[in-house]
Write an enzyme that holds these catalytic residues in place. Structure first.
Site, PDB file in Angstrom:
ATOM      1  N   GLY A  92       0.814  -1.213   0.000  1.00  0.00           N
ATOM      2  CA  GLY A  92       0.000   0.000   0.000  1.00  0.00           C
ATOM      3  C   GLY A  92       0.850   1.266   0.000  1.00  0.00           C
ATOM      4  O   GLY A  92       1.947   1.287   0.562  1.00  0.00           O
ATOM      5  N   ARG A 137       1.329  -5.765  -5.046  1.00  0.00           N
ATOM      6  CA  ARG A 137       1.359  -6.681  -3.891  1.00  0.00           C
ATOM      7  C   ARG A 137       1.794  -8.103  -4.256  1.00  0.00           C
ATOM      8  O   ARG A 137       1.519  -9.033  -3.517  1.00  0.00           O
ATOM      9  CB  ARG A 137      -0.030  -6.730  -3.244  1.00  0.00           C
ATOM     10  CG  ARG A 137      -0.423  -5.467  -2.501  1.00  0.00           C
ATOM     11  CD  ARG A 137      -1.588  -5.722  -1.574  1.00  0.00           C
ATOM     12  NE  ARG A 137      -2.033  -4.504  -0.937  1.00  0.00           N
ATOM     13  CZ  ARG A 137      -1.501  -3.999   0.174  1.00  0.00           C
ATOM     14  NH1 ARG A 137      -0.494  -4.607   0.756  1.00  0.00           N
ATOM     15  NH2 ARG A 137      -1.977  -2.883   0.700  1.00  0.00           N
ATOM     16  N   ASP A 163       5.006  -7.881   5.316  1.00  0.00           N
ATOM     17  CA  ASP A 163       4.977  -8.949   4.316  1.00  0.00           C
ATOM     18  C   ASP A 163       6.053  -8.738   3.253  1.00  0.00           C
ATOM     19  O   ASP A 163       6.751  -9.673   2.870  1.00  0.00           O
ATOM     20  CB  ASP A 163       3.603  -9.008   3.634  1.00  0.00           C
ATOM     21  CG  ASP A 163       2.530  -9.585   4.563  1.00  0.00           C
ATOM     22  OD1 ASP A 163       2.878 -10.406   5.429  1.00  0.00           O
ATOM     23  OD2 ASP A 163       1.355  -9.200   4.425  1.00  0.00           O
ATOM     24  N   LYS A 184       8.129   0.572   5.525  1.00  0.00           N
ATOM     25  CA  LYS A 184       6.997   1.389   5.068  1.00  0.00           C
ATOM     26  C   LYS A 184       5.682   0.780   5.518  1.00  0.00           C
ATOM     27  O   LYS A 184       5.530  -0.435   5.456  1.00  0.00           O
ATOM     28  CB  LYS A 184       7.023   1.441   3.544  1.00  0.00           C
ATOM     29  CG  LYS A 184       5.792   2.023   2.890  1.00  0.00           C
ATOM     30  CD  LYS A 184       5.137   1.091   1.881  1.00  0.00           C
ATOM     31  CE  LYS A 184       4.439  -0.058   2.509  1.00  0.00           C
ATOM     32  NZ  LYS A 184       3.533  -0.825   1.651  1.00  0.00           N
ATOM     33  N   THR A 185       4.771   1.503   6.011  1.00  0.00           N
ATOM     34  CA  THR A 185       3.352   1.184   6.097  1.00  0.00           C
ATOM     35  C   THR A 185       2.671   2.234   6.962  1.00  0.00           C
ATOM     36  O   THR A 185       3.143   2.549   8.061  1.00  0.00           O
ATOM     37  CB  THR A 185       3.014  -0.218   6.649  1.00  0.00           C
ATOM     38  OG1 THR A 185       1.596  -0.323   6.753  1.00  0.00           O
ATOM     39  CG2 THR A 185       3.632  -0.539   8.007  1.00  0.00           C
ATOM     40  N   ASP A 233       0.177   1.731   8.495  1.00  0.00           N
ATOM     41  CA  ASP A 233      -0.426   1.024   9.631  1.00  0.00           C
ATOM     42  C   ASP A 233       0.405   1.140  10.913  1.00  0.00           C
ATOM     43  O   ASP A 233      -0.110   0.897  12.005  1.00  0.00           O
ATOM     44  CB  ASP A 233      -0.601  -0.467   9.296  1.00  0.00           C
ATOM     45  CG  ASP A 233      -1.611  -0.686   8.182  1.00  0.00           C
ATOM     46  OD1 ASP A 233      -2.150   0.303   7.665  1.00  0.00           O
ATOM     47  OD2 ASP A 233      -1.857  -1.857   7.832  1.00  0.00           O
TER      48      ASP A 233
HETATM   49  P1  FBP Z   1       0.708  -2.069   3.600  1.00  0.00           P
HETATM   50  O1  FBP Z   1       0.692  -2.986   4.767  1.00  0.00           O
HETATM   51  O2  FBP Z   1       1.095  -2.723   2.336  1.00  0.00           O
HETATM   52  O3  FBP Z   1       1.509  -0.843   3.880  1.00  0.00           O
HETATM   53  O4  FBP Z   1      -0.758  -1.516   3.324  1.00  0.00           O
HETATM   54  C1  FBP Z   1      -1.565  -1.132   4.380  1.00  0.00           C
HETATM   55  C2  FBP Z   1      -2.932  -0.725   3.930  1.00  0.00           C
HETATM   56  O5  FBP Z   1      -3.001   0.655   3.678  1.00  0.00           O
HETATM   57  C3  FBP Z   1      -3.942  -1.138   4.999  1.00  0.00           C
HETATM   58  O6  FBP Z   1      -4.121  -0.123   5.940  1.00  0.00           O
HETATM   59  C4  FBP Z   1      -5.144  -1.479   4.176  1.00  0.00           C
HETATM   60  O7  FBP Z   1      -5.936  -2.464   4.785  1.00  0.00           O
HETATM   61  C5  FBP Z   1      -4.570  -2.015   2.914  1.00  0.00           C
HETATM   62  O8  FBP Z   1      -3.330  -1.400   2.748  1.00  0.00           O
HETATM   63  C6  FBP Z   1      -5.440  -1.764   1.712  1.00  0.00           C
HETATM   64  O9  FBP Z   1      -4.888  -2.395   0.621  1.00  0.00           O
HETATM   65  P2  FBP Z   1      -5.173  -2.028  -0.894  1.00  0.00           P
HETATM   66  O10 FBP Z   1      -4.399  -0.800  -1.194  1.00  0.00           O
HETATM   67  O11 FBP Z   1      -4.630  -3.199  -1.633  1.00  0.00           O
HETATM   68  O12 FBP Z   1      -6.633  -1.814  -1.035  1.00  0.00           O
END
Ligand code: FBP
Length: 555
Positions: free
Chosen positions: A81, A145, A176, A202-203, A205
């Site tokens: 993300g 991803r 991941d 990075k994240t 979250d």
């Molecule tokens: P990462 O763990 O890859 O940083 O992504 C986190 C996130 O933003 C979460 O908060 C959310 O649930 C998810 O990505 C949403 O994923 P997508 O962008 O594939 O809809």
């Protein structure tokens, strides 16, 4: 191309670097600590990562470095993300490489990890990176991803590395993606390919953190963006005095975002998944908590308020967690059969599942509104995660609160009016212009990744810590990826993964929230943080999150 005034101004912002990285390359000394161990499952991980397991922690300091910086060819991947600051990691890496040797080359792989396996590089030039400095988004090369896990994918990655004569690959990603980075580093070592792999944390979250990784980048900006919006809604609610706003916030597993936004805005209710799991609260008991605040405020004539909901909540409610676990295993074991019936009516899917689910999970599944039950069945992401951003928990909770309040009204326990609106803040915060904190932090992470590469290291996560001090005092270095790993069940099997850092219930951020939330539940204590400021006094522009400040005791 037309650009906004802020974009133009941000191009010329100079990110602050730690003192150790401001030196000439020959003056950045590399210090090695003691060998490290993984968080758990040491024997299994040692076996899986024979070549990269247990490396020492690395710290950079001002000193002497006699390594001659030969020209390097490096590839960079944005994975998972979006998170504000990704472009600055690439800018820091690019500037470091060029400072080390002007003949060094940086390639970006297009569209995430699949850009590596499908050999889709784009050379990052000075002209290109200058159009992305201090801006949000991952659009310079895009993200994806794809999980690199099959022997064919590993071989394809090596093939690309050979074709481009890569010395190293930098993977900018979350837990991941950095687990992938460790697997790739091990594979290249096993093959004696001479390709180093370095990760960057990075994240939005905020759940990729530990003693050495104090924050994942993007968390700061995303939380400030959501908090601005929550504050604005709080002010609207307090003006109109007629709506309860149920706001779901991103954060796939951990509740760090919800908690940080609660500390910044002081809502009436903030659910913290980790607490709910610890207390073993059922969905019905979670609704009780929300309704207690609604009823308490109604006593004072306040039929409005704010409820913050972490998006990962459903996976922490014991009965739903069990259901999701069973669904994951059933779907992994019966992929073809499930794909055949997926387009059938919900009734047929439910009949098929009923035969496979335990009795308890079957009744939980059937008790959920059909839309939510269907969302639980949606495709997992390539890492096996339920896509919680698609589960409309805010609507589920509004619906359940409505029913509960009607019952309470009948029993004379509630006399108010309940009108609720649902919101989901997620994508709104992932590509904002990085705050000064994220702009500086990311640039330092990228630069530090370069120093790790130039020092011949592999299997490390770039690390910059001491983040509540001025940037000059930040400590840069690297943390071995295996140090953060354990074994977990994924897709129905035990896999090596970087452990997610969940909200600690005895940690300072949760304690601060716990102390105040009783008052916030009944009174109107909303705070209005306003938008991120990029120019102005340091106390307005350069403050890290409350979470980080509380964790480092500087709040
Ligand atoms: P990462 O763990 O890859 O940083 O992504 C986190 C996130 O933003 C979460 O908060 C959310 O649930 C998810 O990505 C949403 O994923 P997508 O962008 O594939 O809809």
């Amino acid at each position: 191309m037309e650009i906004s005034a802020l974009q133009k101004a941000r191009y010329s912002y100079t990110p602050k670097l730690p003192a150790s990285l401001k030196q000439n390359i020959g003056e950045i000394a590399v210090h090695f600590g003691d060998p490290t161990e993984s968080l758990a499952d040491q024997a299994a991980l040692k076996e899986l990562f024979k070549n990269i397991y247990g490396k020492p922690i690395v710290t950079f300091a001002e000193g002497q470095n006699t390594e001659i910086c030969r020209p390097l060819t490096v590839g960079v991947i944005l994975s998972g993300g979006q998170a504000p600051g990704g472009h600055n990691v690439i800018a820091g890496l690019y500037d470091g490489l060029k400072k080390g040797n002007s003949k060094s080359t940086l390639y970006g792989f297009l569209g995430g990890p699949s850009g590596l396996t499908d050999n889709k590089p784009l050379e990052i030039t000075g002209g290109l990176i200058d159009q992305y400095r201090n801006t949000g988004g991952f659009d310079i090369i895009g993200s994806g991803r794809t999980k690199i896990e099959t022997p064919g994918q590993f071989a394809a990655a090596l093939d690309t590395a050979k074709k481009l004569s890569l010395d190293a690959i930098v993977i900018i990603g979350g837990d991941d993606s950095n687990t992938n980075a460790a697997l790739l580093a091990e594979y290249f070592e096993e093959k004696k390919a001479g390709v180093q792999v370095i990760g960057c944390p990075k994240t939005i979250d905020g759940d990729l953190k530990n003693e050495y990784i104090e924050a994942s980048f993007g968390f700061d900006t995303a939380c400030k963006t959501y908090s601005e919006l929550i504050g604005n809604i709080g002010r609207d609610a307090n003006s109109a005095k007629k709506y309860w706003h149920f706001i779901k916030l991103m954060g796939r597993a951990a509740s760090h975002i919800a908690l940080e936004c609660a500390l910044q805005t002081q809502p009436n209710v903030c659910l913290v998944s980790e607490e709910i799991e610890k207390l073993g609260l059922s969905l019905s008991q979670v609704v009780d908590r929300i309704c207690a605040s609604i009823a308490g405020r109604a006593e004072n004539g306040d039929n409005f308020g704010i409820v913050l909901i972490p998006e990962g909540l459903v996976e922490f409610i014991p009965e739903i967690k069990q259901l999701i676990g069973e669904l994951n295993d059933i779907m992994a074991a019966n992929q073809e059969e499930f794909a055949r019936i997926e387009s059938d009516s919900f009734h047929e899917i439910a009949v098929w599942l009923a035969k496979k689910l335990s009795g308890v999970s079957e009744s939980v599944f059937l008790s959920l509104p059909e839309s939510i039950a269907k969302e639980l069945l949606a495709d997992r992401d390539p890492h096996g995660n339920v896509q919680v951003s698609r589960i409309e928990t805010e609507k589920l909770l509004i619906q359940m609160a409505e029913t509960r309040l009607a019952e309470m009204k009948k029993a004379g326990a509630y006399k108010g009016k309940f009108s609720a609106l649902g919101h989901f803040f997620g994508y709104e915060g992932r590509c904002a212009f990085p705050s000064n904190f994220d702009a500086d932090y990311c640039y330092a992470l990228g630069f530090s990744a370069f120093v790790l590469i130039a020092s011949g290291l592999t299997g490390y996560l770039s690390s910059v810590r001491n983040l509540t001090a001025p940037a000059n005092e930040w400590i840069a270095g690297g943390v071995p990826l295996t140090m953060m790993m354990n074994m977990e069940r994924r897709h129905g099997a035990q896999k090596p993964v970087i452990r997610k850092a969940l909200v600690e219930l005895d940690g300072a951020p949760f304690k601060a929230f716990e102390k105040a939330r009783g008052k916030w539940a009944v009174e109107t204590c909303f705070l209005f943080p306003g938008s991120i400021q990029y120019y102005g006094p340091g106390e307005v522009c350069d403050q890290p999150t409350k979470t980080l400040r509380l964790e480092k005791c500087r709040a």
